[in-house]
Design a protein around this motif. Structure first.
Motif, PDB file in Angstrom:
ATOM      1  N   THR A   1     -29.665  51.758  49.057  1.00  0.00           N
ATOM      2  CA  THR A   1     -28.970  50.254  49.392  1.00  0.00           C
ATOM      3  C   THR A   1     -27.332  50.221  48.571  1.00  0.00           C
TER       4      THR A   1
ATOM      5  N   SER B   1     -30.333  61.615  45.755  1.00  0.00           N
ATOM      6  CA  SER B   1     -30.797  61.771  47.212  1.00  0.00           C
ATOM      7  C   SER B   1     -31.164  62.938  47.714  1.00  0.00           C
TER       8      SER B   1
ATOM      9  N   TRP C   1     -24.028  47.761  47.560  1.00  0.00           N
ATOM     10  CA  TRP C   1     -23.955  46.723  46.392  1.00  0.00           C
ATOM     11  C   TRP C   1     -23.613  45.448  46.865  1.00  0.00           C
TER      12      TRP C   1
ATOM     13  N   GLN D   1     -29.969  43.159  51.119  1.00  0.00           N
ATOM     14  CA  GLN D   1     -30.094  44.843  51.532  1.00  0.00           C
ATOM     15  C   GLN D   1     -31.361  45.456  50.872  1.00  0.00           C
TER      16      GLN D   1
ATOM     17  N   GLU E   1     -12.450  51.371  58.342  1.00  0.00           N
ATOM     18  CA  GLU E   1     -13.168  50.096  57.963  1.00  0.00           C
ATOM     19  C   GLU E   1     -12.417  49.525  56.721  1.00  0.00           C
TER      20      GLU E   1
ATOM     21  N   GLU F   1     -28.112  51.736  58.662  1.00  0.00           N
ATOM     22  CA  GLU F   1     -27.228  50.624  58.830  1.00  0.00           C
ATOM     23  C   GLU F   1     -25.865  51.020  58.061  1.00  0.00           C
ATOM     24  N   LEU F   2     -24.940  50.965  59.146  1.00  0.00           N
ATOM     25  CA  LEU F   2     -23.718  51.707  58.524  1.00  0.00           C
ATOM     26  C   LEU F   2     -22.568  50.802  58.727  1.00  0.00           C
ATOM     27  N   GLY F   3     -21.473  51.511  59.074  1.00  0.00           N
ATOM     28  CA  GLY F   3     -20.151  50.784  58.644  1.00  0.00           C
ATOM     29  C   GLY F   3     -19.663  50.089  59.874  1.00  0.00           C
TER      30      GLY F   3
ATOM     31  N   GLU G   1     -25.009  51.761  42.201  1.00  0.00           N
ATOM     32  CA  GLU G   1     -24.412  51.840  41.027  1.00  0.00           C
ATOM     33  C   GLU G   1     -23.920  50.604  40.565  1.00  0.00           C
TER      34      GLU G   1
ATOM     35  N   CYS H   1     -20.128  44.028  56.080  1.00  0.00           N
ATOM     36  CA  CYS H   1     -20.119  45.186  57.095  1.00  0.00           C
ATOM     37  C   CYS H   1     -19.692  44.495  58.289  1.00  0.00           C
TER      38      CYS H   1
ATOM     39  N   PHE I   1     -31.314  53.740  54.984  1.00  0.00           N
ATOM     40  CA  PHE I   1     -30.018  53.657  54.224  1.00  0.00           C
ATOM     41  C   PHE I   1     -29.397  52.537  54.849  1.00  0.00           C
ATOM     42  N   THR I   2     -28.475  51.745  53.821  1.00  0.00           N
ATOM     43  CA  THR I   2     -27.613  50.840  54.376  1.00  0.00           C
ATOM     44  C   THR I   2     -26.117  51.587  53.449  1.00  0.00           C
ATOM     45  N   GLY I   3     -25.088  51.682  54.244  1.00  0.00           N
ATOM     46  CA  GLY I   3     -23.898  52.095  53.437  1.00  0.00           C
ATOM     47  C   GLY I   3     -22.785  52.431  54.479  1.00  0.00           C
ATOM     48  N   SER I   4     -21.896  53.425  54.038  1.00  0.00           N
ATOM     49  CA  SER I   4     -20.894  53.761  54.714  1.00  0.00           C
ATOM     50  C   SER I   4     -21.205  54.834  55.916  1.00  0.00           C
TER      51      SER I   4
ATOM     52  N   PRO J   1     -25.629  59.062  42.967  1.00  0.00           N
ATOM     53  CA  PRO J   1     -26.437  59.172  44.266  1.00  0.00           C
ATOM     54  C   PRO J   1     -26.863  60.333  44.629  1.00  0.00           C
TER      55      PRO J   1
ATOM     56  N   ARG K   1     -33.756  53.062  45.509  1.00  0.00           N
ATOM     57  CA  ARG K   1     -32.386  53.608  44.657  1.00  0.00           C
ATOM     58  C   ARG K   1     -31.211  52.582  45.041  1.00  0.00           C
TER      59      ARG K   1
HETATM   60  P1  NAD Z   1     -21.583  53.997  50.355  1.00  0.00           P
HETATM   61  O1  NAD Z   1     -21.833  54.594  51.567  1.00  0.00           O
HETATM   62  O2  NAD Z   1     -20.513  54.437  49.579  1.00  0.00           O
HETATM   63  O3  NAD Z   1     -22.788  53.839  49.436  1.00  0.00           O
HETATM   64  C1  NAD Z   1     -23.943  53.141  49.871  1.00  0.00           C
HETATM   65  C2  NAD Z   1     -24.979  53.752  49.015  1.00  0.00           C
HETATM   66  O4  NAD Z   1     -25.191  55.154  49.217  1.00  0.00           O
HETATM   67  C3  NAD Z   1     -24.893  53.179  47.529  1.00  0.00           C
HETATM   68  O5  NAD Z   1     -26.092  53.207  47.010  1.00  0.00           O
HETATM   69  C4  NAD Z   1     -24.073  54.957  46.985  1.00  0.00           C
HETATM   70  O6  NAD Z   1     -24.383  54.936  45.674  1.00  0.00           O
HETATM   71  C5  NAD Z   1     -25.193  55.746  47.935  1.00  0.00           C
HETATM   72  N1  NAD Z   1     -24.360  56.880  48.285  1.00  0.00           N
HETATM   73  C6  NAD Z   1     -22.904  57.204  48.118  1.00  0.00           C
HETATM   74  N2  NAD Z   1     -22.916  58.558  48.161  1.00  0.00           N
HETATM   75  C7  NAD Z   1     -24.071  59.138  48.509  1.00  0.00           C
HETATM   76  C8  NAD Z   1     -24.600  60.590  48.622  1.00  0.00           C
HETATM   77  N3  NAD Z   1     -23.433  61.550  48.694  1.00  0.00           N
HETATM   78  N4  NAD Z   1     -25.737  60.635  48.877  1.00  0.00           N
HETATM   79  C9  NAD Z   1     -26.608  59.619  48.746  1.00  0.00           C
HETATM   80  N5  NAD Z   1     -26.159  58.431  48.659  1.00  0.00           N
HETATM   81  C10 NAD Z   1     -24.903  58.089  48.341  1.00  0.00           C
HETATM   82  O7  NAD Z   1     -21.080  52.467  51.036  1.00  0.00           O
HETATM   83  P2  NAD Z   1     -20.779  51.282  50.097  1.00  0.00           P
HETATM   84  O8  NAD Z   1     -19.279  51.243  49.506  1.00  0.00           O
HETATM   85  O9  NAD Z   1     -21.815  50.760  48.673  1.00  0.00           O
HETATM   86  O10 NAD Z   1     -20.902  50.074  51.027  1.00  0.00           O
HETATM   87  C11 NAD Z   1     -19.803  49.724  51.740  1.00  0.00           C
HETATM   88  C12 NAD Z   1     -20.413  50.503  53.092  1.00  0.00           C
HETATM   89  O11 NAD Z   1     -21.671  49.882  53.411  1.00  0.00           O
HETATM   90  C13 NAD Z   1     -19.562  49.599  54.463  1.00  0.00           C
HETATM   91  O12 NAD Z   1     -19.054  50.742  55.173  1.00  0.00           O
HETATM   92  C14 NAD Z   1     -20.302  48.545  55.124  1.00  0.00           C
HETATM   93  O13 NAD Z   1     -19.856  48.546  56.256  1.00  0.00           O
HETATM   94  C15 NAD Z   1     -21.543  49.505  54.920  1.00  0.00           C
HETATM   95  N6  NAD Z   1     -22.720  48.244  55.029  1.00  0.00           N
HETATM   96  C16 NAD Z   1     -23.454  48.304  56.187  1.00  0.00           C
HETATM   97  C17 NAD Z   1     -24.413  47.350  56.504  1.00  0.00           C
HETATM   98  C18 NAD Z   1     -25.100  47.097  57.500  1.00  0.00           C
HETATM   99  O14 NAD Z   1     -26.251  46.507  57.599  1.00  0.00           O
HETATM  100  N7  NAD Z   1     -24.626  48.028  58.808  1.00  0.00           N
HETATM  101  C19 NAD Z   1     -24.631  46.360  55.374  1.00  0.00           C
HETATM  102  C20 NAD Z   1     -23.915  46.461  54.170  1.00  0.00           C
HETATM  103  C21 NAD Z   1     -22.745  47.546  54.002  1.00  0.00           C
END
Ligand code: NAD
Length: 477
Positions: A147, A210, A149, A155, A381, A248-250, A176, A282, A224-227, A206, A173
């Motif tokens: 997830t 991962s 931050w 999340q 983004e 759930e991405l960017g 950070e 997001c 997973f939620t993140g970029s 991470p 997980r």
């Molecule tokens: P990020 O992708 O950098 O990190 C997200 C998670 O993945 C964190 O826990 C991070 O530590 C982990 N991570 C980073 N690199 C990794 C790797 N190589 N292997 C495994 N895990 C890894 O994103 P962020 O900066 O924490 O969050 C912002 C992004 O999340 C934006 O793009 C935003 O749009 C997106 N987001 C999407 C939603 C949604 O519901 N679609 C919701 C919130 C945030």
């Protein structure tokens, strides 16, 4: 209550780090808040061992008993919203009075998901062989949740809740940046009485965690939620063992403001979401396509909204907007703003670090007008408090420009005409759309993206399905 970030493995909170702990920084003061232990592959293996031991009994626990534990967790969370809101505000930098709203909403999320456990069902069909086909839903197995931050409670709950409701053990997980918030949240589940091994948590860098998650054949799903960039890497890793994923991405959300729109409403609503959490949302409205007849009037209203934000420390009760969560986030935004200005954008407000806030990762709420389509920020983004305004004269052309993005998470439209509203709803390519409002993320409604914004849905009656396999048994007698 716990006062520092800890792992949860096999029912025990521990800080037995495999690697040196890392500092968690207050983005308002740039001071260290606390240290966080760092897990490695051996922790993942240990957590999976405990999850496997708990798996069958948890899957066989009646869904209503699982729901009861989730409701108990909700009650405990309700009694701790201040403490969790405080940790969140310190770690993420969101003003406390806004931060406390997230665990408060989390209570409602847990109650909804508990109801979903109660409603798990199946169906029966008459089989071609003259018998019966029974179609049931079974838990997918051990889940890992990774997830971000920006909403560390919401999340995490949208992974923990449905996984547990469905009968899956889960290893979380969290990011950070907000590990104490996650630890306090997970403590609510432990205190509610979830069996050991059913919910576990690891912190740390991470990649090693991962990699160990994706290499482990006993973990059957990763949520997973993140970029989008990280999501793509994880999807490639999932392919090796055909692990189920939800992503759930960017996003890069467009807003179409029509000539007949209620401009006060459009400016107030979009500003609320654009500058909430300092734009680190997001679904934040980002690209504004405003009809040329009302462009100047709307821009002035949005600028007024931006300038009404009070930047300051998350613990200051007067603050309505905090800093960005880390230095890299601000540096990236400054680069994108400079690129847009160099290509012809006009700064209508903001665009710089605020005077008088020399410490902390603050950036003024910003409105850029006349932003050319080739500015990087129109495609990358920003994930920050920057609104980008361009104009249109023809609605079809505006919809086409709004859809000209690799993302498809949220889109917004403002109009007082019913037919235009329907046209926007049909024409905009996104997983979630709001017309005349920005409320796309309620727990009762499915949430998720299309195109490179993701795969799968969280929330609503769809969220739990991501954690269940469908099994059909064909019986004749
Ligand atoms: P990020 O992708 O950098 O990190 C997200 C998670 O993945 C964190 O826990 C991070 O530590 C982990 N991570 C980073 N690199 C990794 C790797 N190589 N292997 C495994 N895990 C890894 O994103 P962020 O900066 O924490 O969050 C912002 C992004 O999340 C934006 O793009 C935003 O749009 C997106 N987001 C999407 C939603 C949604 O519901 N679609 C919701 C919130 C945030």
């Amino acid at each position: 209550m716990i006062d520092k970030p800890l792992f949860l493995i096999g029912g025990e909170f521990t800080d037995q780090s495999e690697h040196p702990s890392f500092p968690v920084v207050n983005p308002c003061t740039e001071e260290n808040l606390w240290d966080c232990p760092q897990a490695g592959p051996s922790h993942v293996a240990e957590a999976v061992k405990h999850a496997k031991a708990a798996q069958s009994a948890w899957a066989d626990t009646h869904p209503s008993a699982r729901a009861t534990l989730l409701r108990k967790t909700a009650d405990i969370l309700a009694s701790r919203v201040e403490a969790i809101g405080k940790a969140l505000s310190l770690e993420v930098g969101r003003p406390y009075k806004m931060a406390v709203g997230e665990p408060t909403r989390g209570v409602e999320i847990l109650h909804w998901i508990a109801g979903e456990a109660d409603r798990i069902g199946g169906e029966t069909l008459t089989s071609r062989a003259g018998g019966r086909i029974s179609i049931v839903r079974e838990p997918v197995g051990i889940v890992a949740g990774i997830t971000p931050w920006n909403f560390p409670v919401g999340q995490a709950l949208q992974k923990l809740g449905p996984a547990l409701a469905a009968g899956c053990p889960i290893i979380l997980r969290p990011a950070e940046i907000a590990p104490l918030t996650a630890t306090l949240l997970v403590q609510c589940f432990v205190d509610a009485g979830f069996p050991k091994g059913v919910i576990q948590m690891l912190h740390g860098a991470p990649q090693p965690i991962s990699d160990a998650i994706f290499d482990n054949p006993d973990i059957r799903k990763v949520a997973f939620t993140g970029s989008t960039a990280v999501g793509k890497m994880l999807l490639a890793k999932a392919a090796a063992s055909v692990k189920r994923t939800s992503m759930e991405l960017g996003g890069h959300s467009p807003v179409i403001v029509c000539a007949d729109a209620d401009l006060d409403n459009a400016a107030a609503q979009t500003a609320m979401l654009k500058f909430a959490n300092s734009g680190q949302v997001c679904i934040a409205p980002t690209r504004f396509y405003v009809h040329e007849d009302v462009a100047e009037a709307f821009t002035q209203k949005l600028v007024a909204q931006a300038e009404a934000r009070v930047l300051g420390d998350s613990q200051n009760p007067d603050s309505t907007m905090g800093p960005l969560a880390h230095a890299g986030q601000r540096a990236k935004l400054e680069e994108l703003i400079a690129d847009a200005i160099a290509k012809g954008a006009t700064v209508r407000t903001g665009g710089a670090r605020p005077a008088g806030l020399d410490v902390g990762y603050f950036l003024e709420p910003t409105v850029l007008a006349d932003v050319p389509a080739d500015a990087r920020i129109m495609h990358e983004e920003p994930f920050g408090p920057v609104a980008l305004i361009t104009t249109f004269s023809d609605l079809d052309e505006a919809i086409a420009r709004a859809n000209d993005s690799e993302y498809g998470l949220a889109s917004y439209g403002f109009t007082t005409d019913l037919a235009t509203s329907e046209k926007l709803s049909r024409g905009l390519q996104a997983g979630v759309i709001a017309i005349n409002n920005i409320d796309v993320s309620g727990h009762e409604s499915p949430f998720g993206g299309i195109k490179q914004s993701g795969i799968g849905r969280e929330a609503g009656r769809y969220g739990i399905l991501e954690y269940m396999n469908i099994k059909a048994t064909h019986v004749t007698w």
